[in-house]
Motif scaffolding. Sequence first.
Motif, PDB file in Angstrom:
ATOM      1  N   LYS A 131      65.386 125.451 -25.736  1.00  0.00           N
ATOM      2  CA  LYS A 131      65.148 126.401 -24.648  1.00  0.00           C
ATOM      3  C   LYS A 131      64.596 127.719 -25.187  1.00  0.00           C
ATOM      4  N   LEU A 132      65.051 128.126 -26.370  1.00  0.00           N
ATOM      5  CA  LEU A 132      64.553 129.352 -26.986  1.00  0.00           C
ATOM      6  C   LEU A 132      63.074 129.217 -27.332  1.00  0.00           C
ATOM      7  N   VAL A 133      62.686 128.067 -27.820  1.00  0.00           N
ATOM      8  CA  VAL A 133      61.277 127.813 -28.135  1.00  0.00           C
ATOM      9  C   VAL A 133      60.423 127.910 -26.880  1.00  0.00           C
ATOM     10  N   ILE A 134      60.914 127.338 -25.786  1.00  0.00           N
ATOM     11  CA  ILE A 134      60.185 127.393 -24.518  1.00  0.00           C
ATOM     12  C   ILE A 134      60.070 128.843 -24.033  1.00  0.00           C
ATOM     13  N   ALA A 135      61.163 129.604 -24.184  1.00  0.00           N
ATOM     14  CA  ALA A 135      61.160 131.000 -23.733  1.00  0.00           C
ATOM     15  C   ALA A 135      60.133 131.831 -24.492  1.00  0.00           C
ATOM     16  N   PHE A 136      59.892 131.508 -25.769  1.00  0.00           N
ATOM     17  CA  PHE A 136      58.910 132.228 -26.581  1.00  0.00           C
ATOM     18  C   PHE A 136      57.517 131.598 -26.492  1.00  0.00           C
ATOM     19  N   ASN A 137      57.383 130.577 -25.648  1.00  0.00           N
ATOM     20  CA  ASN A 137      56.101 129.898 -25.456  1.00  0.00           C
ATOM     21  C   ASN A 137      55.563 129.334 -26.781  1.00  0.00           C
ATOM     22  N   LEU A 138      56.456 128.656 -27.514  1.00  0.00           N
ATOM     23  CA  LEU A 138      56.105 128.131 -28.834  1.00  0.00           C
ATOM     24  C   LEU A 138      56.137 126.614 -28.900  1.00  0.00           C
ATOM     25  N   SER A 139      56.166 125.967 -27.779  1.00  0.00           N
ATOM     26  CA  SER A 139      56.360 124.512 -27.756  1.00  0.00           C
ATOM     27  C   SER A 139      55.331 123.757 -28.584  1.00  0.00           C
ATOM     28  N   GLU A 140      54.089 124.264 -28.627  1.00  0.00           N
ATOM     29  CA  GLU A 140      53.036 123.585 -29.381  1.00  0.00           C
ATOM     30  C   GLU A 140      53.077 123.904 -30.873  1.00  0.00           C
ATOM     31  N   SER A 141      53.903 124.869 -31.247  1.00  0.00           N
ATOM     32  CA  SER A 141      53.896 125.336 -32.640  1.00  0.00           C
ATOM     33  C   SER A 141      55.230 125.119 -33.366  1.00  0.00           C
ATOM     34  N   VAL A 142      56.189 124.532 -32.682  1.00  0.00           N
ATOM     35  CA  VAL A 142      57.502 124.281 -33.296  1.00  0.00           C
ATOM     36  C   VAL A 142      57.863 122.816 -33.108  1.00  0.00           C
ATOM     37  N   THR A 143      58.312 122.191 -34.193  1.00  0.00           N
ATOM     38  CA  THR A 143      58.723 120.783 -34.156  1.00  0.00           C
ATOM     39  C   THR A 143      60.173 120.678 -34.614  1.00  0.00           C
ATOM     40  N   PHE A 144      60.960 119.899 -33.899  1.00  0.00           N
ATOM     41  CA  PHE A 144      62.360 119.671 -34.259  1.00  0.00           C
ATOM     42  C   PHE A 144      62.528 118.270 -34.853  1.00  0.00           C
ATOM     43  N   LEU A 145      63.341 118.181 -35.897  1.00  0.00           N
ATOM     44  CA  LEU A 145      63.747 116.892 -36.462  1.00  0.00           C
ATOM     45  C   LEU A 145      65.259 116.867 -36.569  1.00  0.00           C
ATOM     46  N   ARG A 146      65.842 115.739 -36.210  1.00  0.00           N
ATOM     47  CA  ARG A 146      67.292 115.588 -36.311  1.00  0.00           C
ATOM     48  C   ARG A 146      67.646 114.544 -37.362  1.00  0.00           C
ATOM     49  N   SER A 147      68.448 114.962 -38.346  1.00  0.00           N
ATOM     50  CA  SER A 147      68.952 114.085 -39.405  1.00  0.00           C
ATOM     51  C   SER A 147      67.885 113.153 -39.971  1.00  0.00           C
ATOM     52  N   PRO A 148      66.804 113.702 -40.500  1.00  0.00           N
ATOM     53  CA  PRO A 148      65.780 112.846 -41.095  1.00  0.00           C
ATOM     54  C   PRO A 148      66.283 112.218 -42.390  1.00  0.00           C
ATOM     55  N   SER A 149      65.588 111.217 -42.867  1.00  0.00           N
ATOM     56  CA  SER A 149      65.954 110.576 -44.123  1.00  0.00           C
ATOM     57  C   SER A 149      65.723 111.535 -45.282  1.00  0.00           C
ATOM     58  N   ASP A 150      66.355 111.236 -46.419  1.00  0.00           N
ATOM     59  CA  ASP A 150      66.140 112.055 -47.614  1.00  0.00           C
ATOM     60  C   ASP A 150      64.671 112.062 -48.009  1.00  0.00           C
ATOM     61  N   GLU A 151      64.009 110.931 -47.857  1.00  0.00           N
ATOM     62  CA  GLU A 151      62.596 110.838 -48.229  1.00  0.00           C
ATOM     63  C   GLU A 151      61.740 111.759 -47.368  1.00  0.00           C
ATOM     64  N   THR A 152      62.011 111.763 -46.065  1.00  0.00           N
ATOM     65  CA  THR A 152      61.251 112.634 -45.165  1.00  0.00           C
ATOM     66  C   THR A 152      61.503 114.096 -45.486  1.00  0.00           C
ATOM     67  N   LYS A 153      62.776 114.441 -45.732  1.00  0.00           N
ATOM     68  CA  LYS A 153      63.105 115.838 -46.047  1.00  0.00           C
ATOM     69  C   LYS A 153      62.409 116.280 -47.334  1.00  0.00           C
ATOM     70  N   THR A 154      62.428 115.423 -48.343  1.00  0.00           N
ATOM     71  CA  THR A 154      61.776 115.765 -49.609  1.00  0.00           C
ATOM     72  C   THR A 154      60.276 115.949 -49.427  1.00  0.00           C
ATOM     73  N   CYS A 155      59.657 115.080 -48.639  1.00  0.00           N
ATOM     74  CA  CYS A 155      58.219 115.206 -48.378  1.00  0.00           C
ATOM     75  C   CYS A 155      57.892 116.512 -47.654  1.00  0.00           C
ATOM     76  N   LEU A 156      58.757 116.924 -46.747  1.00  0.00           N
ATOM     77  CA  LEU A 156      58.546 118.195 -46.059  1.00  0.00           C
ATOM     78  C   LEU A 156      58.649 119.363 -47.040  1.00  0.00           C
ATOM     79  N   LEU A 157      59.648 119.308 -47.909  1.00  0.00           N
ATOM     80  CA  LEU A 157      59.807 120.365 -48.899  1.00  0.00           C
ATOM     81  C   LEU A 157      58.589 120.465 -49.817  1.00  0.00           C
ATOM     82  N   LYS A 158      57.979 119.331 -50.092  1.00  0.00           N
ATOM     83  CA  LYS A 158      56.827 119.322 -50.996  1.00  0.00           C
ATOM     84  C   LYS A 158      55.521 119.720 -50.316  1.00  0.00           C
ATOM     85  N   ASN A 159      55.485 119.658 -48.984  1.00  0.00           N
ATOM     86  CA  ASN A 159      54.218 119.881 -48.288  1.00  0.00           C
ATOM     87  C   ASN A 159      54.185 121.110 -47.389  1.00  0.00           C
ATOM     88  N   CYS A 160      55.336 121.735 -47.154  1.00  0.00           N
ATOM     89  CA  CYS A 160      55.334 122.991 -46.407  1.00  0.00           C
ATOM     90  C   CYS A 160      55.086 124.148 -47.376  1.00  0.00           C
TER      91      CYS A 160
END
Length: 403
Positions: free
Chosen positions: A270-299
């Motif tokens: 709801k906070l993201v919607i209030a700031f009009n950021l829906s197109e610029s914010v992505t949520f992930l819930r409990s991703p795998s270790d592999e996905t988390k590591t890939c995010l750390l390496k690519n962000c």
Amino acid sequence: MVKVVFLHPDLGIGGAERLVVDAALALQSKGHEIHIVTSYHDPGHSFPETNDGTIAVTVSGNWLPRSIFGRFLALCAYVRMVWASFYTVFFSDLNPQVYFCDQVSMCIPVLKTFTRVPVLFYCHFPDLLLASHRTWMQKIYRTPLDWLEEKTTGLATTTVVNSHFTAGVFCDTFKSIRRRPQVLYPSLNFESFDRECGNSLSSVIGTDKKVDFVYLSINRYERKKNLGLAIKAFGLLKSSLGSAKIHLIMVGGYDDRLIENVEHYDELQKLVIAFNLSESVTFLRSPSDETKTCLLKNCQTLLYTPDKEHFGIVPLEAMYCQLPVIAVNSGGPLETVEDHRTGYLCLSTAEDFAEKMQYLFENPKIAIKMGERGKQRVIQHFSFHSFCHQLNDLVGELVVSKV
């Protein structure tokens, strides 16, 4: 070889669980025999080492309630850990030479009363400081639990904590315990971060979105983690930079059994919607270790928002993956993040965070240099080798003291 039994209340995927798994792996690497006894373990919501046979795990007490109508979580955790200790002592053939307990100290009196086995207790942070004492009903409920926490913690043969910050808080809180706890910093198993992984950003934020700079937040979906700060700071940054192609990925441990996880996840959306950021914010819930590591390496930058966090393993993971870290200037990050060298220690305000976020966006070479320094800092001060050596010495001292 020493046989060590770990007692842990809920073997999920949080920072405390990561430390327990790493401690078990560390002692195994030194030739010790390890077994974890827990009251709850979901193979779909736990670290892979606890599922693939690397670490032996026994679940006992899952039939006991985790809460009573969504309340009394601490009391139920105490009961479940007491049962786990009774199971280990009276109904199992584990026969350890050392017990390793953490989070809930109520199991220690059982272990000390019915065995002569030394107990190492890892205090992540005093629970009484994390609990609410606002209403008179909460005070009545918490008073005996707080007293028991201090008295039972004091019964441990050896107590260790995760940072010098926590050691100071421990001494200020548990005044009847005269021994200052030793500091055993959590570590990283570098091998798990050195594996090759692809660029997972497009699969996370969408193949149709082209972005130049991605900010990453990793923490459980709990209100105390102050995750709204990342969204508010990103909103300010987005307004300042206009059409800049930036993105924020919010990654969080999520358990639908926990009401707060469910509620806070909805609040953040709801906070993201209030700031009009829906197109610029992505949520992930409990991703795998592999996905988390890939995010750390690519962000490009990690945003770490908890205030007075007792340690925080995520900044170490980010620094090892060469991300600069923007964190609140309190608690554990004061011992892990070097201000202006591996990241920035900021006031807990959206304005201060947004200012540092914009500076790194506009100076990508500085961001890269900070990331390089961060990796060297982790290798030098927070290696798995150092963690193994220190923990092995602690276990060896306990065995000798028993003799």
